[in-house]
Design a protein around this motif. Sequence first.
Motif, PDB file in Angstrom:
ATOM      1  N   ASP A  57      12.001 109.615   3.575  1.00  0.00           N
ATOM      2  CA  ASP A  57      13.192 109.364   4.381  1.00  0.00           C
ATOM      3  C   ASP A  57      14.316 108.981   3.422  1.00  0.00           C
ATOM      4  OD1 ASP A  57      15.209 108.376   6.015  1.00  0.00           O
ATOM      5  OD2 ASP A  57      13.827 107.410   7.413  1.00  0.00           O
ATOM      6  N   ALA A  58      15.375 109.761   3.416  1.00  0.00           N
ATOM      7  CA  ALA A  58      16.469 109.522   2.483  1.00  0.00           C
ATOM      8  C   ALA A  58      17.105 108.150   2.665  1.00  0.00           C
ATOM      9  CB  ALA A  58      17.528 110.610   2.644  1.00  0.00           C
ATOM     10  N   ALA A  59      16.915 107.560   3.822  1.00  0.00           N
ATOM     11  CA  ALA A  59      17.541 106.255   4.094  1.00  0.00           C
ATOM     12  C   ALA A  59      16.655 105.073   3.705  1.00  0.00           C
ATOM     13  CB  ALA A  59      17.903 106.158   5.574  1.00  0.00           C
ATOM     14  N   ASP A  60      15.414 105.330   3.279  1.00  0.00           N
ATOM     15  CA  ASP A  60      14.471 104.230   3.049  1.00  0.00           C
ATOM     16  C   ASP A  60      14.971 103.193   2.045  1.00  0.00           C
ATOM     17  OD1 ASP A  60      12.596 104.892   4.899  1.00  0.00           O
ATOM     18  OD2 ASP A  60      11.156 105.770   3.501  1.00  0.00           O
ATOM     19  N   ASP A  61      15.696 103.628   1.034  1.00  0.00           N
ATOM     20  CA  ASP A  61      16.137 102.698  -0.002  1.00  0.00           C
ATOM     21  C   ASP A  61      17.430 101.977   0.354  1.00  0.00           C
ATOM     22  OD1 ASP A  61      13.980 103.242  -1.669  1.00  0.00           O
ATOM     23  OD2 ASP A  61      14.977 104.959  -2.586  1.00  0.00           O
ATOM     24  N   ARG A  62      17.970 102.253   1.528  1.00  0.00           N
ATOM     25  CA  ARG A  62      19.264 101.673   1.882  1.00  0.00           C
ATOM     26  C   ARG A  62      19.131 100.258   2.444  1.00  0.00           C
ATOM     27  NH1 ARG A  62      23.463 106.158   4.119  1.00  0.00           N
ATOM     28  NH2 ARG A  62      22.890 107.857   2.713  1.00  0.00           N
ATOM     29  N   ASN A  63      20.268  99.561   2.434  1.00  0.00           N
ATOM     30  CA  ASN A  63      20.355  98.309   3.167  1.00  0.00           C
ATOM     31  C   ASN A  63      20.277  98.626   4.663  1.00  0.00           C
ATOM     32  OD1 ASN A  63      20.800  97.056   0.705  1.00  0.00           O
ATOM     33  ND2 ASN A  63      23.029  97.055   0.937  1.00  0.00           N
ATOM     34  N   ALA A  64      20.083  97.599   5.465  1.00  0.00           N
ATOM     35  CA  ALA A  64      19.962  97.809   6.910  1.00  0.00           C
ATOM     36  C   ALA A  64      20.896  96.876   7.655  1.00  0.00           C
ATOM     37  CB  ALA A  64      18.526  97.569   7.359  1.00  0.00           C
ATOM     38  N   MET A  65      21.335  97.345   8.800  1.00  0.00           N
ATOM     39  CA  MET A  65      22.021  96.475   9.748  1.00  0.00           C
ATOM     40  C   MET A  65      21.090  96.271  10.936  1.00  0.00           C
ATOM     41  SD  MET A  65      26.042  97.454   9.929  1.00  0.00           S
ATOM     42  CE  MET A  65      27.071  97.423   8.452  1.00  0.00           C
ATOM     43  N   ILE A  66      20.937  95.023  11.350  1.00  0.00           N
ATOM     44  CA  ILE A  66      20.110  94.708  12.517  1.00  0.00           C
ATOM     45  C   ILE A  66      21.019  94.185  13.619  1.00  0.00           C
ATOM     46  CG2 ILE A  66      18.236  93.293  13.435  1.00  0.00           C
ATOM     47  CD1 ILE A  66      16.944  93.224  10.799  1.00  0.00           C
ATOM     48  N   GLU A  67      20.901  94.793  14.796  1.00  0.00           N
ATOM     49  CA  GLU A  67      21.642  94.349  15.971  1.00  0.00           C
ATOM     50  C   GLU A  67      20.637  93.782  16.976  1.00  0.00           C
ATOM     51  OE1 GLU A  67      23.800  97.716  17.388  1.00  0.00           O
ATOM     52  OE2 GLU A  67      24.995  97.940  15.556  1.00  0.00           O
ATOM     53  N   ILE A  68      20.855  92.565  17.400  1.00  0.00           N
ATOM     54  CA  ILE A  68      19.948  91.883  18.330  1.00  0.00           C
ATOM     55  C   ILE A  68      20.730  91.475  19.574  1.00  0.00           C
ATOM     56  CG2 ILE A  68      18.343  89.967  18.662  1.00  0.00           C
ATOM     57  CD1 ILE A  68      17.994  89.852  15.628  1.00  0.00           C
ATOM     58  N   THR A  78      16.412  93.167  22.691  1.00  0.00           N
ATOM     59  CA  THR A  78      16.377  94.458  22.012  1.00  0.00           C
ATOM     60  C   THR A  78      16.807  94.292  20.561  1.00  0.00           C
ATOM     61  OG1 THR A  78      18.651  95.026  22.650  1.00  0.00           O
ATOM     62  CG2 THR A  78      16.883  95.719  24.129  1.00  0.00           C
ATOM     63  N   VAL A  79      16.137  95.042  19.710  1.00  0.00           N
ATOM     64  CA  VAL A  79      16.448  95.050  18.281  1.00  0.00           C
ATOM     65  C   VAL A  79      16.739  96.494  17.866  1.00  0.00           C
ATOM     66  CG1 VAL A  79      15.558  94.633  15.949  1.00  0.00           C
ATOM     67  CG2 VAL A  79      15.011  93.031  17.797  1.00  0.00           C
ATOM     68  N   ALA A  80      17.843  96.681  17.173  1.00  0.00           N
ATOM     69  CA  ALA A  80      18.173  97.990  16.604  1.00  0.00           C
ATOM     70  C   ALA A  80      18.329  97.824  15.106  1.00  0.00           C
ATOM     71  CB  ALA A  80      19.463  98.527  17.221  1.00  0.00           C
ATOM     72  N   VAL A  81      17.548  98.587  14.347  1.00  0.00           N
ATOM     73  CA  VAL A  81      17.632  98.551  12.891  1.00  0.00           C
ATOM     74  C   VAL A  81      18.224  99.876  12.423  1.00  0.00           C
ATOM     75  CG1 VAL A  81      16.383  98.266  10.723  1.00  0.00           C
ATOM     76  CG2 VAL A  81      15.609  97.047  12.776  1.00  0.00           C
ATOM     77  N   LEU A  82      19.382  99.807  11.770  1.00  0.00           N
ATOM     78  CA  LEU A  82      20.105 101.004  11.363  1.00  0.00           C
ATOM     79  C   LEU A  82      20.279 101.023   9.853  1.00  0.00           C
ATOM     80  CD1 LEU A  82      23.055 100.709  13.934  1.00  0.00           C
ATOM     81  CD2 LEU A  82      20.761 101.601  14.346  1.00  0.00           C
ATOM     82  N   PRO A  83      20.071 102.179   9.205  1.00  0.00           N
ATOM     83  CA  PRO A  83      20.369 102.258   7.776  1.00  0.00           C
ATOM     84  C   PRO A  83      21.869 102.190   7.563  1.00  0.00           C
ATOM     85  CG  PRO A  83      19.867 104.440   8.627  1.00  0.00           C
ATOM     86  CD  PRO A  83      19.645 103.479   9.757  1.00  0.00           C
ATOM     87  N   GLU A  84      22.293 101.378   6.617  1.00  0.00           N
ATOM     88  CA  GLU A  84      23.723 101.210   6.405  1.00  0.00           C
ATOM     89  C   GLU A  84      24.345 102.515   5.920  1.00  0.00           C
ATOM     90  OE1 GLU A  84      26.739  97.878   4.595  1.00  0.00           O
ATOM     91  OE2 GLU A  84      24.915  98.293   3.481  1.00  0.00           O
ATOM     92  N   ALA A  85      25.432 102.903   6.544  1.00  0.00           N
ATOM     93  CA  ALA A  85      26.105 104.148   6.182  1.00  0.00           C
ATOM     94  C   ALA A  85      26.875 103.984   4.881  1.00  0.00           C
ATOM     95  CB  ALA A  85      27.056 104.579   7.288  1.00  0.00           C
ATOM     96  N   GLN A  86      26.976 105.072   4.144  1.00  0.00           N
ATOM     97  CA  GLN A  86      27.819 105.128   2.959  1.00  0.00           C
ATOM     98  C   GLN A  86      29.028 105.999   3.284  1.00  0.00           C
ATOM     99  OE1 GLN A  86      25.114 106.608  -0.023  1.00  0.00           O
ATOM    100  NE2 GLN A  86      23.895 104.726  -0.028  1.00  0.00           N
ATOM    101  N   ASP A  87      30.069 105.866   2.503  1.00  0.00           N
ATOM    102  CA  ASP A  87      31.311 106.577   2.795  1.00  0.00           C
ATOM    103  C   ASP A  87      31.114 108.088   2.875  1.00  0.00           C
ATOM    104  OD1 ASP A  87      32.752 104.263   3.002  1.00  0.00           O
ATOM    105  OD2 ASP A  87      33.430 104.278   0.919  1.00  0.00           O
ATOM    106  N   VAL A  88      30.175 108.612   2.088  1.00  0.00           N
ATOM    107  CA  VAL A  88      29.967 110.069   2.087  1.00  0.00           C
ATOM    108  C   VAL A  88      29.243 110.534   3.350  1.00  0.00           C
ATOM    109  CG1 VAL A  88      29.948 110.228  -0.424  1.00  0.00           C
ATOM    110  CG2 VAL A  88      27.795 109.806   0.805  1.00  0.00           C
ATOM    111  N   ASP A  89      28.638 109.611   4.098  1.00  0.00           N
ATOM    112  CA  ASP A  89      27.855 109.996   5.279  1.00  0.00           C
ATOM    113  C   ASP A  89      28.730 110.315   6.480  1.00  0.00           C
ATOM    114  OD1 ASP A  89      25.409 109.503   3.945  1.00  0.00           O
ATOM    115  OD2 ASP A  89      25.556 107.381   4.382  1.00  0.00           O
ATOM    116  N   VAL A  90      29.787 109.552   6.649  1.00  0.00           N
ATOM    117  CA  VAL A  90      30.588 109.646   7.868  1.00  0.00           C
ATOM    118  C   VAL A  90      32.068 109.680   7.508  1.00  0.00           C
ATOM    119  CG1 VAL A  90      31.170 108.554  10.061  1.00  0.00           C
ATOM    120  CG2 VAL A  90      28.849 108.352   9.159  1.00  0.00           C
ATOM    121  N   GLN A  91      32.755 110.686   7.989  1.00  0.00           N
ATOM    122  CA  GLN A  91      34.206 110.758   7.834  1.00  0.00           C
ATOM    123  C   GLN A  91      34.835 110.541   9.213  1.00  0.00           C
ATOM    124  OE1 GLN A  91      35.666 111.033   4.841  1.00  0.00           O
ATOM    125  NE2 GLN A  91      33.628 111.079   3.902  1.00  0.00           N
ATOM    126  N   ILE A  92      35.678 109.526   9.315  1.00  0.00           N
ATOM    127  CA  ILE A  92      36.298 109.183  10.602  1.00  0.00           C
ATOM    128  C   ILE A  92      37.791 109.500  10.545  1.00  0.00           C
ATOM    129  CG2 ILE A  92      36.804 107.335  12.230  1.00  0.00           C
ATOM    130  CD1 ILE A  92      34.295 105.920  11.325  1.00  0.00           C
TER     131      ILE A  92
END
Length: 351
Positions: A99-110, A197-211
């Motif tokens: 999983d390309a995201a495995d080494d990333r930091n995570a955000m947890i939403e509770i 509820t717990v949501a664990v998300l891999p932290e996005a990098q700038d190259v992942d998402v263009q807004i």
Amino acid sequence: MIPDDRLEQILARFEYLEARMAGGVAGADMAALGREYADLRPVVEEIRRYRQLRADIAEATAMLDDPEMRALAEDELPVLTERLPELERALGIALLPKDAADDRNAMIEIRPGTGGEEAALFAADLLRMYQRYADLRGWRFEMLEHSESDLGGIREAVVRIGGAGVFARLKFESGVHRVQRVPETESGGRIHTSAATVAVLPEAQDVDVQIDPADLRIDTMRASGAGGQHVNTTDSAVRITHLPTGIVVTSSEKSQHQNRAIALQVLKTRLYDIERTRADAERAATRKGQVGSGDRSERIRTYNFPQGRVSDHRINLTLYKLDAVMQGALDEFIDALIADDEAARLAELSP
């Protein structure tokens, strides 16, 4: 048995990377080669161990034809062949797509689920549990958003956890966590069931998402919180609405400038998670593994306080260590979940 031609391709690629890096490569190319080399190195180590064992088995088998060496070979062969399945499994796991995201930091939403104030108190317990787990592993724990309930629970918490392999270890925590206990507010001693509820998300990098800035509505408002918590005297809280998806993100923990940056990062992470989820669903539409999809609506674990037990429903694992788990002792569950996921993926690859 894993095809030798596949192993040869991996070894050849590894040797090519070694030669390129030894010859000197500049800038971004060196960084990219270095990452690929680091990813392949543990795989190559498993290949070499596996091949060495097979060579030892072949040598011992040949010794059976030598009268002088037969006794020694008969002693060695059972020991060697007994190790083969273990090394084959270790190699198979090393070869699994990463999983390309495995080494990333995570955000947890509770967030609290069903159960009113008791659910909010349990959500706060989960937040402390993950903070203690992060402390035990030496990870960074940063509160991004925190909204308290009237009795000291939480209405919402968003945290960033940083360190090596954070998302790889926390990603199976996504889902509904259920608690069974007698609430502090219950005078009759009855056991209540509530959830968070717990949501664990891999932290996005700038190259992942263009807004596109035109897709954002940014509102500034006065920060507020229960009991005077996190209340600022200036209009520092920021709310960002992503118009195409309707996602709303708020941050009221720091200065207005910091809140804007935090809210944008949380928004990028949520958008990245949506894209990852869609891509995973397309790639694995037929997969229904025991570990589950990590869907926030999926009940994954029950914490039963009267019996002192914690049960993970995806892998049918129950531990009578509730106090330790709430203090952050999550590794036994997480290791079992990772092993179960690896077993399921290995089974998919089997002919």
